[in-house]
Design a protein around this motif. Structure first.
Motif: not given
Length: 228
Positions: A73-98
């Motif tokens: 899989t290759t993503l466009s720069e915009a798609e990579l940005d969007e996916t990393f934003v979601v990843m950051a929020e999901l992992e932030a929530l995981c760390a918060k709950l930890c």
């Protein structure tokens, strides 16, 4: 019927092997997944290989190009940005709950896991640190004690795994990553949920920048037009 079971078993085996190579960086974004070559390597017909590639597509790890075969899989720069934003929020929530839920031995286990990555980071052992990094983040997901969040975060991580692994090819990136992890762990141990979330969010967005710094050629192409 027996043949069908055999083909599914072969396809699963091939999918798992290829997914492992992608996740650990042996196959890079945009790299071709040739059916004939893979069939010869695994000693099977092209049918289970084709099914394995379909499964990889379903997991977001491969992309089928009309008349040109599949690629990692290759993503466009915009798609990579969007996916990393979601990843950051999901992992932030995981760390918060930890930070809110972990205590006692569970905190000691997390600290011990973090420290086990120190030597790989100091020695810039990229492969060893990739393995440690995956274990560390997986432990944070599990530590959230929210199974739906854990499954969702793992699914998005699989989507980004080929790109996240690229970051460690940067100069001393394992050492920097380990230092970023230390800030996250300290916040979790202190029970500071907001600081843990902020530290994790910052870490993932640093990873996004590191991907561009290491391999800018891995982004900038559209999903439908991966570089060959």
């Amino acid at each position: 019927m027996g043949d069908g079971v055999t083909k599914r078993t072969q396809a699963d085996m091939i999918r798992e092997a290829l997914a492992d190579r992608i996740v650990h960086g042996f196959l890079r974004p945009g790299e071709a997944l040739d059916e004939t070559t893979l069939a010869a390597e695994f000693g099977v017909s092209r049918t289970p290989v084709r099914e394995a590639l379909r499964q990889l597509e379903a997991n977001g790890l491969a992309l089928s190009r009309p008349h040109r075969g599949a690629v990692v899989t290759t993503l466009s720069e915009a798609e990579l940005d969007e996916t990393f934003v979601v990843m950051a929020e999901l992992e932030a929530l995981c760390a918060k709950l930890c930070a809110q839920h972990l205590s006692g031995a569970a905190l000691q286990d997390l600290m011990a896991l973090h420290h086990r990555g120190a030597s790989a980071a100091a020695e810039n052992d990229i492969m060893a640190y990739r393995i440690h990094n995956e274990r560390f983040h997986t432990a944070i997901y599990a530590g959230s004690q929210n199974e739906f969040l854990e499954r969702t975060t793992l699914a998005v991580r699989r989507r980004l795994a080929p790109f996240r692994n690229l970051q460690f090819e940067g100069s001393h990136r394992p050492k920097a990553s380990h230092a970023e992890h230390a800030v996250i762990v300290d916040a979790i141990i202190e029970g500071d949920a907001e600081r843990a979330a902020a530290a994790m969010r910052k870490h993932i967005l640093i990873v996004r920048k590191a991907v561009d710094d290491v391999a800018p050629e891995s982004v900038g192409s559209t999903i439908g037009g991966a570089r060959s």
